[in-house]
Write an enzyme that holds these catalytic residues in place. Structure first.
Site, PDB file in Angstrom:
ATOM      1  CB  ALA A  58      66.677  57.117  52.352  1.00 29.65           C
ATOM      2  CB  VAL A  85      65.695  54.024  58.150  1.00 23.51           C
ATOM      3  CG1 VAL A  85      65.763  52.789  57.242  1.00 23.51           C
ATOM      4  CG2 VAL A  85      67.095  54.586  58.395  1.00 23.51           C
ATOM      5  CE  LYS A  86      59.166  55.771  52.643  1.00 21.19           C
ATOM      6  NZ  LYS A  86      58.706  56.363  51.367  1.00 21.19           N
ATOM      7  CB  ILE A  87      61.499  49.575  57.719  1.00 22.58           C
ATOM      8  CG1 ILE A  87      62.907  50.110  57.988  1.00 22.58           C
ATOM      9  CG2 ILE A  87      61.478  48.054  57.758  1.00 22.58           C
ATOM     10  CD1 ILE A  87      63.466  49.723  59.351  1.00 22.58           C
TER      11      ILE A  87
END
Length: 223
Positions: A58, A85-87
């Site tokens: 996400a 976690v997508k950054i």
């Protein structure tokens, strides 16, 4: 090699998870807006489909360093394991990826448009690197640039894994698989194209017709 679905379509995720072997599901803000649900609800429903060994990704929405870290900590707590976690690889994003590595938060560096961006995210400790294959084709040879990133990591013995994203056709996916891509995340419509070659159905119909003509039945054994 890992094969992910890039989707928040619950029914399609359920269908494909039963049909083929998938290693997880990736989402992003745009994908979640198309789910017809609140983002938290969509993620909960996707997580309920997946087993503990399948991964869920996400993406943060805030773009400043402090905001990215706030959301990263909350998103990483959605599941006890295999939550990523997508950054995006902006200045603040790269800084956040470095901090996440220090805090033990698993990350996927996203919105990568060049091998150099991917390399720097890998140096900062990103677990996965998501180059936007199809979009990169607007600036050159997207497939070749992804392969370049794979080679950069390999020769430097780096642990980050390239998970190619942004596919518009089966050929792009096949080209990267052929060249040893560690992971891909593919929209459901492209996955269905990979499954549903029209000639396969024609061949099966021919087998069935010949069998029925000779033996007068549609099964191998007499019933």
């Amino acid at each position: 090699m890992e094969f992910m679905l890039d989707s928040a379509n619950i029914e399609q995720i359920k269908d494909l998870n039963e049909l083929i072997t998938i290693d997880g599901v990736t989402t992003n803000p745009t994908i979640l807006t198309k789910s017809g649900m609140q983002p938290e609800e969509a993620l909960r429903k996707i997580a309920a489909i997946l087993n503990k060994d399948q991964k869920l990704f996400a993406q943060v929405v805030k773009t400043d360093y402090e905001g990215i870290m706030e959301e990263a900590r909350k998103l990483s707590a959605i599941r006890p394991e295999n939550m990523y976690v997508k950054i995006p690889v902006t200045r603040d994003g790269l800084k956040a990826i470095k901090t996440c590595k220090e805090e033990g938060i698993h990350t996927l560096a996203t919105a990568i448009y060049s091998a150099s961006e991917g390399f720097l995210a890998a140096k900062n400790g990103a677990d996965y690197l998501a180059p936007y294959t199809n979009r990169m084709c607007n600036y050159g040879d997207g497939v070749a640039e992804v392969i370049r990133l794979i080679n950069m990591l390999k020769v430097n013995n780096m642990d980050s894994k390239v998970i190619a994203a942004s596919f518009k056709n089966v050929d792009q996916v096949a080209a990267l698989i052929e060249n040893g891509i560690p992971a891909v995340t593919v929209p459901c419509d492209v996955v269905y194209q990979m499954i549903g070659h029209p000639a396969t159905g024609v061949a099966v119909d021919e087998f069935s017709a010949n069998w029925n003509k000779t033996y007068g039945r549609d099964s191998f054994f007499e019933e």
